[in-house]
Motif scaffolding. Structure first.
Motif, PDB file in Angstrom:
ATOM      1  N   LYS A  20     -61.524  42.835 111.572  1.00 44.69           N
ATOM      2  CA  LYS A  20     -62.778  42.949 112.301  1.00 44.69           C
ATOM      3  C   LYS A  20     -63.882  42.152 111.629  1.00 44.69           C
ATOM      4  O   LYS A  20     -64.682  41.476 112.284  1.00 44.69           O
ATOM      5  CB  LYS A  20     -63.177  44.423 112.393  1.00 44.69           C
ATOM      6  CG  LYS A  20     -64.249  44.736 113.408  1.00 44.69           C
ATOM      7  CD  LYS A  20     -64.421  46.243 113.523  1.00 44.69           C
ATOM      8  CE  LYS A  20     -65.452  46.583 114.573  1.00 44.69           C
ATOM      9  NZ  LYS A  20     -65.637  48.042 114.710  1.00 44.69           N
ATOM     10  N   ALA A  21     -63.944  42.232 110.306  1.00 46.26           N
ATOM     11  CA  ALA A  21     -64.965  41.484 109.577  1.00 46.26           C
ATOM     12  C   ALA A  21     -64.760  39.981 109.724  1.00 46.26           C
ATOM     13  O   ALA A  21     -65.702  39.199 109.658  1.00 46.26           O
ATOM     14  CB  ALA A  21     -64.927  41.874 108.105  1.00 46.26           C
ATOM     15  N   GLU A  24     -66.722  38.944 112.763  1.00 44.05           N
ATOM     16  CA  GLU A  24     -67.976  39.680 112.898  1.00 44.05           C
ATOM     17  C   GLU A  24     -68.992  38.893 113.710  1.00 44.05           C
ATOM     18  O   GLU A  24     -69.256  37.724 113.453  1.00 44.05           O
ATOM     19  CB  GLU A  24     -68.542  39.963 111.506  1.00 44.05           C
ATOM     20  CG  GLU A  24     -69.847  40.702 111.508  1.00 44.05           C
ATOM     21  CD  GLU A  24     -70.312  41.008 110.097  1.00 44.05           C
ATOM     22  OE1 GLU A  24     -71.377  40.479 109.720  1.00 44.05           O
ATOM     23  OE2 GLU A  24     -69.616  41.739 109.380  1.00 44.05           O
ATOM     24  N   GLN A  25     -69.546  39.564 114.722  1.00 40.70           N
ATOM     25  CA  GLN A  25     -70.556  38.942 115.570  1.00 40.70           C
ATOM     26  C   GLN A  25     -71.655  39.949 115.862  1.00 40.70           C
ATOM     27  O   GLN A  25     -71.360  41.074 116.264  1.00 40.70           O
ATOM     28  CB  GLN A  25     -69.945  38.464 116.900  1.00 40.70           C
ATOM     29  CG  GLN A  25     -68.963  37.325 116.770  1.00 40.70           C
ATOM     30  CD  GLN A  25     -68.416  36.906 118.121  1.00 40.70           C
ATOM     31  OE1 GLN A  25     -68.999  37.232 119.154  1.00 40.70           O
ATOM     32  NE2 GLN A  25     -67.311  36.197 118.127  1.00 40.70           N
ATOM     33  N   LYS A  41     -78.996  40.918 113.957  1.00 42.84           N
ATOM     34  CA  LYS A  41     -78.290  40.644 112.708  1.00 42.84           C
ATOM     35  C   LYS A  41     -78.680  41.685 111.659  1.00 42.84           C
ATOM     36  O   LYS A  41     -79.835  42.113 111.614  1.00 42.84           O
ATOM     37  CB  LYS A  41     -78.631  39.245 112.210  1.00 42.84           C
ATOM     38  CG  LYS A  41     -78.188  38.141 113.160  1.00 42.84           C
ATOM     39  CD  LYS A  41     -78.488  36.767 112.613  1.00 42.84           C
ATOM     40  CE  LYS A  41     -79.971  36.460 112.642  1.00 42.84           C
ATOM     41  NZ  LYS A  41     -80.264  35.057 112.265  1.00 42.84           N
ATOM     42  N   THR A 142     -66.248  32.767 104.904  1.00 47.50           N
ATOM     43  CA  THR A 142     -66.816  34.117 104.914  1.00 47.50           C
ATOM     44  C   THR A 142     -67.613  34.379 103.651  1.00 47.50           C
ATOM     45  O   THR A 142     -68.696  34.976 103.690  1.00 47.50           O
ATOM     46  CB  THR A 142     -65.696  35.159 105.066  1.00 47.50           C
ATOM     47  OG1 THR A 142     -64.897  34.842 106.208  1.00 47.50           O
ATOM     48  CG2 THR A 142     -66.278  36.562 105.235  1.00 47.50           C
ATOM     49  N   THR A 146     -71.824  35.230 103.351  1.00 48.57           N
ATOM     50  CA  THR A 146     -72.204  36.618 103.063  1.00 48.57           C
ATOM     51  C   THR A 146     -72.853  36.807 101.706  1.00 48.57           C
ATOM     52  O   THR A 146     -73.441  37.862 101.450  1.00 48.57           O
ATOM     53  CB  THR A 146     -70.970  37.534 103.136  1.00 48.57           C
ATOM     54  OG1 THR A 146     -69.951  37.047 102.246  1.00 48.57           O
ATOM     55  CG2 THR A 146     -70.415  37.585 104.561  1.00 48.57           C
ATOM     56  N   TYR A 265     -73.922  45.177 114.871  1.00 48.65           N
ATOM     57  CA  TYR A 265     -74.012  44.024 113.993  1.00 48.65           C
ATOM     58  C   TYR A 265     -72.711  43.234 113.893  1.00 48.65           C
ATOM     59  O   TYR A 265     -72.706  42.130 113.372  1.00 48.65           O
ATOM     60  CB  TYR A 265     -74.432  44.461 112.590  1.00 48.65           C
ATOM     61  CG  TYR A 265     -75.758  45.182 112.556  1.00 48.65           C
ATOM     62  CD1 TYR A 265     -76.912  44.569 113.029  1.00 48.65           C
ATOM     63  CD2 TYR A 265     -75.853  46.481 112.082  1.00 48.65           C
ATOM     64  CE1 TYR A 265     -78.125  45.222 113.023  1.00 48.65           C
ATOM     65  CE2 TYR A 265     -77.070  47.151 112.059  1.00 48.65           C
ATOM     66  CZ  TYR A 265     -78.202  46.516 112.531  1.00 48.65           C
ATOM     67  OH  TYR A 265     -79.410  47.169 112.526  1.00 48.65           O
ATOM     68  N   SER A 266     -71.609  43.788 114.375  1.00 51.90           N
ATOM     69  CA  SER A 266     -70.336  43.105 114.155  1.00 51.90           C
ATOM     70  C   SER A 266     -69.432  43.033 115.375  1.00 51.90           C
ATOM     71  O   SER A 266     -68.490  42.253 115.383  1.00 51.90           O
ATOM     72  CB  SER A 266     -69.564  43.799 113.024  1.00 51.90           C
ATOM     73  OG  SER A 266     -69.286  45.149 113.351  1.00 51.90           O
ATOM     74  N   ASP A 267     -69.684  43.839 116.414  1.00 55.10           N
ATOM     75  CA  ASP A 267     -68.741  43.908 117.527  1.00 55.10           C
ATOM     76  C   ASP A 267     -69.024  42.928 118.652  1.00 55.10           C
ATOM     77  O   ASP A 267     -68.344  42.953 119.671  1.00 55.10           O
ATOM     78  CB  ASP A 267     -68.699  45.339 118.090  1.00 55.10           C
ATOM     79  CG  ASP A 267     -67.966  46.293 117.163  1.00 55.10           C
ATOM     80  OD1 ASP A 267     -67.191  45.804 116.323  1.00 55.10           O
ATOM     81  OD2 ASP A 267     -68.183  47.505 117.262  1.00 55.10           O
TER      82      ASP A 267
END
Length: 819
Positions: A20-21, A24-25, A41, A142, A146, A265-267
């Motif tokens: 999932k990470a 991430e969207q 974000k 990534t 990050t 924030y990620s889905d």
């Protein structure tokens, strides 16, 4: 040890979380016309592809942090063993690979940062999992996106912009080495605060690049002597075209996502809203333009060039409220000495003056046919003032509140041509005080029709009408029409708008007038999709709630047409050339502290408020302080643009009930009787259904909007007084949402289809400032005076009794709003 490792595996992130990470969207918020309004974000970060990052950055990273990166599978055992030996000998060294560092960055809570064996094992397990899911290029991408770089800059792109004012793609060798050097210790090697340390660390990175053949020795000899070349500028997230709207939407969306197991924030959620980006642009332009005009007036009136020297008495009160003054007093200085000390700081005085005299404004536009919010501007500049004056600030509405008095009278059977004598008015209150409302012209002693009284905003006539109708009835009507989150004092001066309310409430209530007395809660979300465009939830407008009889609403609307045709709002016609079917009302509070104007069109109702955050500050002008000259130009300019662009139909007309003559009534009666008597199947003329304004076909909902905790907004603590009793911010009516659910902030997405269609929701106990109603639910309609509905909802009469002071309470002695 093996057993201990196996035990720790369940306490590390799962493969699903890691996958999932990988994709991430953040959630994207889109306008009704498909324009991007906001991206939610978690931090100030902009994701860039690895191919869009300078190769010098990658060379510097691998050379310094993990030179065997392409050879290991998450853990460099050689480096780990070497680091352990050095640590045991007293020379502590780190042995983490880039993958292990990424594990810490992605899952700080699960892994932790304590220098313990347990943390290292968790880190190693997670690194193995990452290597199993990610390619090496994906790990680098990534990681670089990050890692933090101070000053709220996350990722290599924001770091490049912050420290060198360029994109990550354009970073040079020495710039890349400087940023990678910060990874060992952001604060210690901060090139802004500690340039010497940063320079030394940069040269170490360059040396590592030479050691692993990613830089030639000759280039190193040249580059190590060059300065850092930092071009520092803090990066702030662009506010977007509708920042206050997005701010309130984020609160609601977080609650919705939590209830439905999503992460905003990620889905990659796609949220489609009711806002029209074109109307939003027009509203913002109109508000900024008028705000700048009024700021020039305020600067002149207050003498801002000399730190508000024009009104020394008021400004001295501001000085006494500063932390610097309180500190001076606590040090033992007398009042005069403390004031003199603080006032000697000219920079502080100028800053205080500029802050206090900054003109503020707000604007909202709602489609009365379905409650959709089309434009929303919470302040003049979100960067300077993030306080939302649409739904957080409670200010006295002045004469914009008067239509509720006239609406209650028309509901009781009054006619526009009924008259009251324009004479001095004295109303005795329960405490023995005498309330004497006045106008800016002396009493004429002549009869004035209700039509003219509202058009010309006559306080004395309105006060007499209020006495006849009753404050409780007016408060009850205002609540049912949309003023549902603010407390209304059921006292005579309420007629002149002495109870503070929000702009959102007032425009929502005027939308009820425009829709022939049918209240629809404001809505701002139409549907939510996943990252692939699959529909997750779709919402529709709530069922209309008839709060004012259509005949009374039609009469009120017709009378309010005269406000713009011949009354206080004629600038809509004369200055802005608006020829459509419109009606509205101006509002000005005592001492010109607040200016209001709301305009109704069949397709759009828009309102504006103008004032200052501190209501002790005013424009101090009998001309500019009036709502007709402060707030009206914002609405007028907006409508002028919207009509010219055909986003609003200039030919649209309010749908009016056709007046039935005696002959028509007789024919209808005979036809109905004939049909019943002889069984004619609808051949006789039936009783026609009363026509309504055209409505859009409601969308079919596929998911219920969740209930979410309301977040009370900060009330406006300095609302201006229009009576001797200072108006205060208060709690809203407590109305229980269905099934005991709490409600989200601000506004309701429209009703959802799975069982909520006929349900009735309401504002939660602490949703006052948020102005929120339960998503997807209509507002409650009390079943009987003084009782509660079967669902346990508080009735309207209970609300009036609990949340108003009663008609006998003191309302002060001043005149209140004048226009």
């Amino acid at each position: 040890m093996l057993l201990y490792v196996l035990i720790l595996i369940p306490f590390t992130p799962g493969i699903g979380d890691i996958r999932k990470a990988k994709v991430e969207q953040p959630a994207q918020v889109l306008s009704a016309d498909g324009k991007l309004l906001a991206t939610f974000k978690p931090s100030n970060r902009e994701w860039v592809k690895l191919q869009d990052v300078s190769p010098h950055v990658i060379d510097a990273l691998i050379s310094t942090e993990d030179h065997r990166f392409y050879e290991h599978h998450g853990i460099d055992f050689k480096r780990t063993a070497s680091a352990a030996l050095h640590t045991f000998s007293g020379d502590r060294q780190g042995g983490s690979t880039i993958t292990q560092q990424l594990a810490r960055n992605l899952y700080p809570d699960e892994i932790g940062r304590a220098p313990t064996l347990t943390r290292k094992i968790k880190e190693a397990i997670t690194a193995f999992k990452i290597e199993a899911v990610y390619t090496k290029s994906e790990i680098l991408e990534t990681y670089l996106n990050t890692v933090p770089f101070l000053y709220n800059a996350y990722g290599i792109e924001m770091a490049a912009r912050t420290y060198f004012d360029k994109s990550a793609h354009d970073l040079t060798v020495i710039e890349s080495a400087t940023l990678i050097g910060m990874l060992k210790g952001n604060s210690y090697y901060n090139p802004v605060i500690n340039p010497e340390r940063a320079l030394q660390r940069r040269n170490i990175v360059l040396a590592q690049m030479v050691k692993y053949q990613r830089l030639t020795p000759a280039a190193y000899q040249t580059l190590q002597r060059r300065p850092l070349g930092v071009d520092f500028e803090r990066q702030t997230e662009p506010p977007g075209p509708a920042p206050h709207f997005a701010q309130q939407l984020r609160k609601w969306l977080i609650a919705w996502a939590d209830a439905n197991d999503y992460n905003i924030y990620s889905d990659g959620l796609i949220v489609r809203t009711t806002l029209d980006s074109r109307l939003q642009t027009m509203a913002t332009q109109a508000l900024v333009w008028q705000g700048n005009q009024l700021q020039t007036v305020a600067n002149s009136v207050w003498g801002t060039r000399n730190a508000c020297s024009a009104h020394k008495d008021v400004f001295t009160a501001f000085v006494r409220e500063t932390p610097e003054y309180r500190a001076a007093k606590q040090s033992g200085l007398a009042d005069d000495a403390a004031l003199k000390q603080v006032e000697s700081d000219h920079h502080l005085m100028q800053s205080l003056c500029d802050d206090k005299t900054r003109v503020q404004a707000a604007f909202i536009a709602i489609d009365p046919r379905d409650g959709e919010i089309k434009a929303y501007v919470g302040s003049r500049d979100f960067s300077d003032d993030q306080y939302d004056h649409v739904q957080q600030a409670r200010r006295q509405p002045g004469s914009t509140f008067k239509p509720f008095v006239y609406g209650a009278a028309f509901e009781n059977g009054a006619k526009p041509d009924d008259t009251f004598v324009d004479q001095p008015v004295e109303i005795t209150l329960a405490g023995g005080e005498i309330w004497k409302p006045t106008d800016d012209t002396p009493p004429s002693g002549r009869p004035v029709t209700l039509r003219d009284a509202l058009a010309y905003s006559k306080n004395r006539i309105t006060a007499q009408l209020m006495e006849e109708v009753g404050p409780s009835k007016v408060a009850r009507l205002a609540y049912s029409m949309g003023v549902r989150d603010s407390r209304l004092d059921a006292v005579p001066s309420l007629a002149l708008g002495t109870s503070p309310v929000t702009l959102k409430e007032m425009v929502s209530a005027y939308s009820t007038i425009a829709d022939r007395g049918a209240y629809i809660p404001p809505m701002f979300v139409t549907q939510i999709e996943d990252r692939d465009g699959n529909l997750l939830a779709q919402f529709r407008p709530a069922r209309p709630e008839q709060t004012l009889p259509p005949e009374a609403a039609q009469t009120l609307l017709d009378v309010m047409r005269d406000v713009v045709d011949k009354g206080t709002g004629t600038a809509i016609r004369t200055r802005f050339g608006i020829r459509g079917d419109v009606a509205g009302k101006t509002g000005t509070t005592q001492d010109d502290a607040d200016g209001w104007f709301i305009l109704m069109h069949p397709q759009l109702v828009a309102g504006a408020w103008v004032g200052f955050n501190d209501s002790r500050v005013t424009l101090r002008s009998d001309y500019w302080g009036q709502g007709a000259h402060s707030a009206l130009p914002i609405v007028g300019d907006f409508f002028q643009r919207a009509l010219r662009s055909r986003l609003v139909d200039p030919r649209a007309k309010f749908v009016e009930e056709k007046q039935t003559g005696l002959f028509d009534s007789l024919r209808t009666t005979i036809g109905t009787w004939w049909g019943h008597l002889f069984g004619a199947d609808n051949k006789a003329a039936p009783q026609k259904e009363k026509p309504r304004a055209p409505r859009r076909a409601p969308a079919v909902s596929t998911s219920a909007a969740p209930s979410a905790p309301a977040v009370p907004a900060v009330p406006n603590a300095t609302a201006p007084a229009a009576s001797s009793a200072e108006p205060r911010d208060v709690e809203p009516p407590q109305i229980v949402a269905p099934h005991g659910a709490s409600v989200p902030p601000l506004l309701s997405p429209p009703a959802a289809a799975n069982g909520a269609q006929g349900a009735q929701g309401a504002a939660s106990a602490n949703g006052a400032a948020a102005g929120g109603l339960s998503p997807g639910l209509a507002s409650p309609v009390p079943n009987a005076p003084g009782g509660t509905s079967p669902s346990g909802q508080t009735s309207l009469d209970q609300w009036v009794n609990q949340h108003t002071n009663g008609a006998g309470a003191s309302s002060g002695t001043s005149s209140g709003a004048s226009q």
